[in-house]
Design a protein around this motif. Structure first.
Motif, PDB file in Angstrom:
ATOM      1  N   GLN A   4      40.358  39.152  40.908  1.00 20.56           N
ATOM      2  CA  GLN A   4      41.672  38.598  41.236  1.00 20.56           C
ATOM      3  C   GLN A   4      42.413  38.259  39.950  1.00 20.56           C
ATOM      4  N   GLU A  62      46.121  45.097  38.872  1.00 16.29           N
ATOM      5  CA  GLU A  62      45.972  45.451  40.285  1.00 16.29           C
ATOM      6  C   GLU A  62      45.694  46.938  40.462  1.00 16.29           C
ATOM      7  N   ILE A  65      41.861  47.601  39.819  1.00 16.69           N
ATOM      8  CA  ILE A  65      40.855  46.819  40.540  1.00 16.69           C
ATOM      9  C   ILE A  65      40.008  47.687  41.479  1.00 16.69           C
TER      10      ILE A  65
END
Length: 322
Positions: A4, A62, A65
């Motif tokens: 995250q 992001e 990921i």
């Protein structure tokens, strides 16, 4: 792994001024990685000078990921080097993975991979102001035990500002940081004027990509590349212009490239400085392996932002205490 990333806004205790302007707050991106048993954090500081902003760094993280989450921490650290370019986004992920690998080995980063000195002399940064204001900052640092001062400068009142600092810190080692602001100046004459003030080093006097003039005269004061050196790919350009490089993890894209850059630079006869963008103790800890035998350590980011709270590094008597 679960990964995250989130932004954080950190106000400064007092404004901080360099050649590019004043800063009153810090925007960082913090990454958290969990493997079901261990949870680790790392941070990066998006830097506008390099075309970064919080949104762009978050988008980069992001994007990778899904690919990283399916790998082991060790595999992810290796794969990351080609998934993202050098910069803030890769730094946060790389440093988090180093920390996770250490945790999985039953240790706490930087152990078991790096042996650290119990204390490191670190620069304390004097931000731009009038000569009197800068002398006041320097005097306060010296009173607190500082032995190394980093003086921020632009193109105005250079010698008078440095002289005012030297007057109140006669025994301190002083380095200067122009942040690319001395373009168009007579550098040989300026270096001659500064030399009697016993300056240990001048950092990035000319803009990156426009620093050819540094090849044209003998440096009475050693010169350090900051904006001109990010990764190993920059060393060929740097060697003929600089005597030192400033390694920052947000430039190298993490500790992995920083370690390789440090080794390559030293093999080519360049001295090494370890520096930082403004950041918290979490960012400074990640850079400690580079600092161990560096000629200059400049990891006072937490002092500049007035960081408080738990897990804060200790700065005392001009040293970073580990």
């Amino acid at each position: 792994m679960q990964i995250q990333a989130k932004p954080e806004h950190i106000p400064f205790a007092k404004p901080f001024r360099i050649a590019r302007g004043a800063r009153t707050h810090l925007e960082i991106v913090r990454v958290t990685i969990t493997d079901g048993e261990q949870a680790v954090e790392a941070e990066c500081t998006p830097y506008a000078r390099y075309g970064e902003e919080t949104a762009s760094v978050l988008a980069q993280i992001e994007r990778v990921i899904p690919a990283l989450a399916e790998l082991s921490a060790q595999q992810a650290k290796s794969e990351l080097q080609t998934l993202l370019p050098a910069g803030a986004a890769r730094n946060a992920l790389d440093c988090a993975l180093w920390s996770l690998i250490a945790r999985q080995a039953g240790s706490q980063f930087p152990s078991p991979y790096f042996q650290l000195q119990p204390a490191l002399e670190t620069a304390m940064t004097v931000s731009i102001g009038t000569p009197q204001e800068m002398a006041r900052q320097a005097r306060d640092y010296v009173a607190q035990g500082a032995t190394l001062l980093k003086v921020k400068l632009d193109a105005d009142n250079i010698v008078s500002r440095v002289a005012a600092t030297r007057d109140v810190a006669p025994d301190a080692r002083i380095i200067l940081d122009a942040n690319e602001s001395w373009a168009g100046m007579d550098l040989p004459a300026l270096f001659d004027a500064l030399a009697p003030l016993e300056i240990a080093m001048i950092e990035q006097p000319l803009p990156a990509g426009a620093d050819d003039a540094l090849q044209c005269f003998v440096h009475r004061i050693p010169v350090c590349a900051d904006e001109s050196c990010h990764t190993r790919a920059d060393l060929a350009h740097v060697r003929s212009r600089y005597e030192m490089i400033n390694i920052k993890l947000d430039k190298t894209g993490g500790l992995t490239e920083a370690l390789t850059l440090k080794e390559a630079a030293q093999q080519q006869g360049l001295a090494v400085m370890v520096g930082c963008m403004l950041g918290t103790s979490l960012a400074m800890r990640a850079a400690l392996p580079i600092a161990q035998d560096a000629a200059v350590v400049d990891l006072d980011g937490p002092v500049l932002i007035g960081e408080t709270g738990k897990d804060v590094l200790t700065y005392r008597d001009g040293q970073l205490i580990l």
